[in-house]
Design a protein around this motif. Structure first.
Motif, PDB file in Angstrom:
ATOM      1  N   UNK A   1      33.766  24.020  33.744  1.00 28.57           N
ATOM      2  CA  UNK A   1      34.861  24.576  32.932  1.00 28.57           C
ATOM      3  C   UNK A   1      36.137  23.859  33.332  1.00 28.57           C
TER       4      UNK A   1
ATOM      5  N   UNK B   1      44.680  25.948  34.093  1.00 32.66           N
ATOM      6  CA  UNK B   1      45.005  26.270  35.484  1.00 32.66           C
ATOM      7  C   UNK B   1      43.869  26.011  36.460  1.00 32.66           C
ATOM      8  N   UNK B   2      42.647  26.182  35.997  1.00 32.81           N
ATOM      9  CA  UNK B   2      41.476  26.129  36.882  1.00 32.81           C
ATOM     10  C   UNK B   2      40.401  25.201  36.355  1.00 32.81           C
TER      11      UNK B   2
ATOM     12  N   UNK C   1      36.168  24.732  37.135  1.00 37.94           N
ATOM     13  CA  UNK C   1      34.972  25.219  37.830  1.00 37.94           C
ATOM     14  C   UNK C   1      34.008  24.053  37.974  1.00 37.94           C
TER      15      UNK C   1
ATOM     16  N   UNK D   1      35.672  26.703  42.595  1.00 38.66           N
ATOM     17  CA  UNK D   1      36.803  26.831  41.681  1.00 38.66           C
ATOM     18  C   UNK D   1      37.973  26.033  42.255  1.00 38.66           C
TER      19      UNK D   1
ATOM     20  N   UNK E   1      43.721  38.723  38.466  1.00 39.03           N
ATOM     21  CA  UNK E   1      42.306  38.546  38.865  1.00 39.03           C
ATOM     22  C   UNK E   1      41.729  39.766  39.583  1.00 39.03           C
TER      23      UNK E   1
ATOM     24  N   UNK F   1      34.721  29.276  48.422  1.00 39.51           N
ATOM     25  CA  UNK F   1      34.788  29.405  46.969  1.00 39.51           C
ATOM     26  C   UNK F   1      35.706  28.385  46.312  1.00 39.51           C
TER      27      UNK F   1
ATOM     28  N   UNK G   1      39.453  39.389  27.052  1.00 41.62           N
ATOM     29  CA  UNK G   1      38.837  38.851  28.263  1.00 41.62           C
ATOM     30  C   UNK G   1      37.535  38.138  27.901  1.00 41.62           C
TER      31      UNK G   1
ATOM     32  N   UNK H   1      34.018  32.274  30.688  1.00 44.17           N
ATOM     33  CA  UNK H   1      34.000  30.851  30.328  1.00 44.17           C
ATOM     34  C   UNK H   1      32.853  30.117  31.009  1.00 44.17           C
TER      35      UNK H   1
ATOM     36  N   UNK I   1      33.578  32.384  35.827  1.00 38.69           N
ATOM     37  CA  UNK I   1      34.958  32.016  35.510  1.00 38.69           C
ATOM     38  C   UNK I   1      35.386  32.813  34.283  1.00 38.69           C
ATOM     39  N   UNK I   2      36.536  33.466  34.371  1.00 36.95           N
ATOM     40  CA  UNK I   2      37.003  34.291  33.263  1.00 36.95           C
ATOM     41  C   UNK I   2      38.388  33.847  32.796  1.00 36.95           C
ATOM     42  N   UNK I   3      38.720  34.296  31.630  1.00 37.41           N
ATOM     43  CA  UNK I   3      40.042  34.032  31.075  1.00 37.41           C
ATOM     44  C   UNK I   3      40.484  35.314  30.366  1.00 37.41           C
ATOM     45  N   UNK I   4      41.749  35.670  30.527  1.00 44.89           N
ATOM     46  CA  UNK I   4      42.228  36.906  29.905  1.00 44.89           C
ATOM     47  C   UNK I   4      43.643  36.656  29.380  1.00 44.89           C
TER      48      UNK I   4
ATOM     49  N   UNK J   1      43.501  32.496  34.131  1.00 44.59           N
ATOM     50  CA  UNK J   1      42.136  32.069  34.413  1.00 44.59           C
ATOM     51  C   UNK J   1      41.779  32.452  35.841  1.00 44.59           C
ATOM     52  N   UNK J   2      40.579  32.957  36.051  1.00 39.84           N
ATOM     53  CA  UNK J   2      40.216  33.451  37.383  1.00 39.84           C
ATOM     54  C   UNK J   2      38.734  33.234  37.664  1.00 39.84           C
ATOM     55  N   UNK J   3      38.404  33.336  38.945  1.00 41.57           N
ATOM     56  CA  UNK J   3      37.055  33.052  39.423  1.00 41.57           C
ATOM     57  C   UNK J   3      36.539  34.297  40.159  1.00 41.57           C
TER      58      UNK J   3
END
Lengths: 208, 208
Positions: A18, A22-23, A25, A44, A81, A133, B14, B17, B25-28, B42-44
């Protein structure tokens, strides 16, 4: 992809799973050289690290001296998060071309309203935040804030419009006690909690 | 998706990804309620958290008493996300159905070979490791290791076949000095470094 010569793993087949604003993966295959154990490691990575900068951000350990008392300056920030309010050190990402000390002084002013009156020390290497991580990393800057300085009479935050941050002052000698009183009311960042345990042990072990 | 009532953001849309064996991996989308600033976060997230457990893992703050001296027990571990050796607290993920204290005692034995002789305290809430990026979290358990106990005469690690870990003993009263001497030679985890700064300040501020 090139690990250091003393890396205990063979690493190959690194793929980006991904890629966001911002990130990133990633996934990589590994083989532990002695045991030959093979597996996949998922991780990540921030994509915002400035060029020529060893770390992503700075965390500030600030001692406020005011009316003969000493306080640590923390911030309580809503973290999407975690979907929770978290107690943290004042901190932020380093801007392109900015020194670590300059970032610390700027973030202190923005997040807490306080003007740093003395930079005491900084760490020099790479402090990983969650090395199993992510490679997200910081350096620490320890600063003094003279609360009796006229510039610190009425500290006013200069928050960015997406930030939700409150300043929390904790009397130095009560720092671990404060964590224990508040740990069920908010999340406390791991490095703040370990700092408080360290402070408490330092006092207990002194001259033992 | 339901944030607490005191959440300063509206959160919606939400999406997942990436979904892997270890990480999600998420996005909101978010809107800060006062400023109306909108953006994407974006977060893990680890996908391995045991049911009925508040946190993902445990970190152990271990003091070794041996021949009248006191040492902190750290581990130096090669971390694939950082592609570097990192100095950390002994730590690990909590197994399904396992208590935090039991996980601490087990991980100490596995990663360092030492048998815990006393559990001193533990944290109760959620300690986020990198709350701007992930909800990965731990609790701390502080333990004592009697190095003169026969069980600790010849500590032997019981590593899993994918692990590469070395035990590092640091004399308590030299802990920050040690970090400064070694910070260019290896990465030092943020919560270990902040612990050392805390310990040093605790000693300096005692009886001031």
């Amino acid at each position: 992809m090139n690990p250091s010569a003393d890396c205990p793993y063979d690493l190959w087949d690194e793929t980006i799973e991904f890629e966001g604003r911002w990130l990133r993966t990633k996934q990589i295959r590994f083989r532990e050289r002695k045991s030959k154990h093979e597996g996949v490691w998922q991780s990540s990575h921030r994509v915002t690290k400035p060029a020529n900068c060893e770390v992503d951000g700075v965390d500030i350990l600030a001692v406020l001296h005011k009316n003969g008392q000493k306080f640590f300056i923390f911030v309580k920030q809503y973290r999407i998060p975690m979907k929770a309010w978290c107690l943290e050190f004042p901190a932020g990402l380093i801007d392109e071309g900015e020194s670590v000390e300059a970032a610390a002084i700027r973030e202190m002013k923005e997040e807490t309203g306080y003007t740093v009156t003395k930079v005491l020390q900084r760490s020099e290497g790479v402090q990983g935040l969650d090395p199993g991580l992510t490679d997200d990393s910081i350096q620490f800057v320890t600063v003094e804030v003279d609360g009796d300085d006229p510039r610190n009479a009425h500290p006013e935050q200069q928050l960015q419009s997406e930030e939700a941050i409150e300043v929390v002052l904790v009397e130095c000698n009560r720092v671990l006690e404060w964590m224990k009183e508040n740990e069920k009311k908010m999340h406390i960042e791991a490095m703040v909690y370990s700092f408080a345990i360290g402070y408490d042990l330092g006092q207990k072990f002194k001259n033992l």
